[in-house]
Design a protein around this motif. Structure first.
Motif, PDB file in Angstrom:
ATOM      1  N   GLU A 140      39.371  36.482  45.574  1.00  0.00           N
ATOM      2  CA  GLU A 140      38.252  36.213  45.985  1.00  0.00           C
ATOM      3  C   GLU A 140      37.353  37.489  46.073  1.00  0.00           C
ATOM      4  O   GLU A 140      37.988  38.619  46.607  1.00  0.00           O
ATOM      5  N   GLY A 141      36.100  37.509  45.429  1.00  0.00           N
ATOM      6  CA  GLY A 141      35.417  38.905  45.461  1.00  0.00           C
ATOM      7  C   GLY A 141      35.468  39.694  44.425  1.00  0.00           C
ATOM      8  O   GLY A 141      34.718  40.868  44.093  1.00  0.00           O
ATOM      9  N   ALA A 142      36.514  39.475  43.541  1.00  0.00           N
ATOM     10  CA  ALA A 142      36.919  40.062  42.142  1.00  0.00           C
ATOM     11  C   ALA A 142      37.441  39.277  41.263  1.00  0.00           C
ATOM     12  O   ALA A 142      38.455  39.491  40.698  1.00  0.00           O
ATOM     13  N   GLU A 143      36.916  38.203  41.208  1.00  0.00           N
ATOM     14  CA  GLU A 143      37.649  37.015  40.288  1.00  0.00           C
ATOM     15  C   GLU A 143      37.991  37.303  38.903  1.00  0.00           C
ATOM     16  O   GLU A 143      39.212  37.095  38.252  1.00  0.00           O
ATOM     17  N   GLU A 144      37.107  38.117  38.206  1.00  0.00           N
ATOM     18  CA  GLU A 144      37.299  38.272  36.733  1.00  0.00           C
ATOM     19  C   GLU A 144      37.513  39.740  36.406  1.00  0.00           C
ATOM     20  O   GLU A 144      37.398  40.211  35.295  1.00  0.00           O
ATOM     21  N   SER A 145      37.734  40.670  37.569  1.00  0.00           N
ATOM     22  CA  SER A 145      38.078  42.060  37.338  1.00  0.00           C
ATOM     23  C   SER A 145      39.340  42.104  36.696  1.00  0.00           C
ATOM     24  O   SER A 145      40.395  41.661  36.723  1.00  0.00           O
ATOM     25  N   ALA A 146      39.326  43.190  35.744  1.00  0.00           N
ATOM     26  CA  ALA A 146      40.768  43.495  34.787  1.00  0.00           C
ATOM     27  C   ALA A 146      41.510  44.092  35.987  1.00  0.00           C
ATOM     28  O   ALA A 146      41.149  44.587  36.926  1.00  0.00           O
ATOM     29  N   TRP A 147      42.763  44.063  35.548  1.00  0.00           N
ATOM     30  CA  TRP A 147      43.811  44.711  36.356  1.00  0.00           C
ATOM     31  C   TRP A 147      44.335  45.891  35.460  1.00  0.00           C
ATOM     32  O   TRP A 147      44.495  45.965  34.475  1.00  0.00           O
ATOM     33  N   ILE A 148      44.657  46.907  36.298  1.00  0.00           N
ATOM     34  CA  ILE A 148      45.480  48.058  35.866  1.00  0.00           C
ATOM     35  C   ILE A 148      46.849  47.962  36.055  1.00  0.00           C
ATOM     36  O   ILE A 148      47.365  48.056  37.322  1.00  0.00           O
ATOM     37  N   ARG A 149      47.633  48.125  35.176  1.00  0.00           N
ATOM     38  CA  ARG A 149      49.060  48.079  35.191  1.00  0.00           C
ATOM     39  C   ARG A 149      49.411  49.742  35.208  1.00  0.00           C
ATOM     40  O   ARG A 149      49.418  50.362  34.487  1.00  0.00           O
ATOM     41  N   PHE A 178      47.107  47.030  39.910  1.00  0.00           N
ATOM     42  CA  PHE A 178      46.013  47.270  40.804  1.00  0.00           C
ATOM     43  C   PHE A 178      44.890  46.648  40.280  1.00  0.00           C
ATOM     44  O   PHE A 178      44.514  46.963  39.068  1.00  0.00           O
ATOM     45  N   LEU A 179      43.752  46.292  41.284  1.00  0.00           N
ATOM     46  CA  LEU A 179      42.481  46.089  40.819  1.00  0.00           C
ATOM     47  C   LEU A 179      41.783  47.424  40.722  1.00  0.00           C
ATOM     48  O   LEU A 179      42.025  48.341  41.513  1.00  0.00           O
ATOM     49  N   PRO A 208      40.138  48.212  51.204  1.00  0.00           N
ATOM     50  CA  PRO A 208      39.447  48.103  50.233  1.00  0.00           C
ATOM     51  C   PRO A 208      39.966  47.987  48.957  1.00  0.00           C
ATOM     52  O   PRO A 208      39.464  47.843  47.920  1.00  0.00           O
ATOM     53  N   HIS A 209      41.400  48.117  48.821  1.00  0.00           N
ATOM     54  CA  HIS A 209      42.224  47.851  47.660  1.00  0.00           C
ATOM     55  C   HIS A 209      43.224  46.900  47.787  1.00  0.00           C
ATOM     56  O   HIS A 209      43.643  46.153  48.636  1.00  0.00           O
ATOM     57  N   LEU A 210      43.540  46.422  46.532  1.00  0.00           N
ATOM     58  CA  LEU A 210      44.602  45.486  46.131  1.00  0.00           C
ATOM     59  C   LEU A 210      45.514  45.532  45.031  1.00  0.00           C
ATOM     60  O   LEU A 210      45.184  46.015  43.848  1.00  0.00           O
ATOM     61  N   GLY A 211      46.868  45.708  45.370  1.00  0.00           N
ATOM     62  CA  GLY A 211      47.856  45.568  44.336  1.00  0.00           C
ATOM     63  C   GLY A 211      48.543  44.219  44.164  1.00  0.00           C
ATOM     64  O   GLY A 211      48.454  43.609  45.053  1.00  0.00           O
ATOM     65  N   LEU A 212      49.249  44.052  43.217  1.00  0.00           N
ATOM     66  CA  LEU A 212      49.888  42.857  42.873  1.00  0.00           C
ATOM     67  C   LEU A 212      51.122  43.087  42.260  1.00  0.00           C
ATOM     68  O   LEU A 212      51.190  43.950  41.071  1.00  0.00           O
TER      69      LEU A 212
END
Length: 268
Positions: A140-149, A178-179, A208-212
């Protein structure tokens, strides 16, 4: 240590780095119990660990070397006032504190860091969930942002491609993502095939940041993933500090933030 209200409960093992070992709602366990080669739960495989002051080995501002996955997973946590659990950092002069508050459909985690010196600090939540075919993750808040591997930063992964890889349990998707730093997501929703939903929410002004992290079973034999809200971009304190994408803590000015975990029984 257990907190429970109605059908919602959380179990914390202060003697094992403050790990949250269980997060249950309506009979459903959300945290993975995957074990390592020794049969014991381990970092990156089960439960919810707090990672700071860096994920990857790095150096604090004072020049001390941090271990992989930081100080807190190896620290002895002690009970403080008003429900806080407190741990001392070993690579810098300061303390980390967390308090869990449980209601019937929500668990709130409050955090506080205080230091004796001006320090850059990368904190990341590390909740490990079982990765099943059909799992959906919505940011949520960045639904279509690409991810950086992390291991292939030159080729961003689209949001749609990553959602599809997660849903299909694609082994090639294993890795850390990461976003972009400017994305500023505010929540992540995990939807299971049985309709159960887990939602992690935070304030992007504070976190402010998010990893997966996705692992198809190379560490513990079973597929798992982690949604990692974090105060620094990337796994390395050194790199986040050099890029200016890091939280700073100053003497006499503790930093605080929170995560709310909503556990409705079914998809709203």
């Amino acid at each position: 240590m257990v907190g429970s209200v109605d059908a919602t409960s959380v179990r914390i093992d202060a003697g094992r780095g403050g790990r949250i070992t269980s997060l249950r709602h309506a009979g459903v366990e959300w945290l993975s119990s995957t074990t390592g080669p020794s049969g014991e739960p381990a970092i990156m495989l089960s439960g919810w660990d707090e990672i700071a002051p860096s994920i990857a080995p790095a150096h604090t501002d004072s020049g001390r070397r941090t271990a992989s996955h930081g100080d807190l997973v190896r620290a002895a946590w002690t009970a403080g006032d008003d429900g806080w659990l407190v741990a001392a950092f070993s690579s810098l002069h300061g303390t980390f504190a967390r308090r869990a508050t449980v209601t019937s459909d929500r668990i709130r985690l409050d955090y506080r860091i205080a230091t004796d010196d001006d320090e850059a600090l990368l904190w990341a939540a590390h909740p490990i969930l079982d990765w099943h075919a059909g799992t959906e993750i919505v940011i949520e808040g960045a639904e279509e942002s690409a991810w950086i591997r992390v291991d292939d930063p030159g080729r961003p992964v689209t949001a749609a491609a990553l959602r599809r890889a997660v849903r299909d349990l694609d082994p090639s998707a294993s890795g850390k993502y990461f976003l972009p730093a400017e994305a500023r997501p505010s929540a992540a929703l995990v939807r299971r095939t049985d309709g159960r939903v887990l939602r992690l929410r935070w304030d992007p002004d504070l976190v402010p940041h998010l990893g997966l992290w996705l692992d198809h079973g190379s560490w513990g034999g079973a597929p798992v993933f982690a949604i990692e809200p974090t105060t620094g971009w990337g796994d390395s304190l050194d790199e986040a500090r050099a890029a200016g994408r890091i939280m700073r803590v100053r003497p006499g000015e503790p930093r605080t933030w929170w995560i709310e975990i909503d556990v409705p029984k079914e998809e709203p």
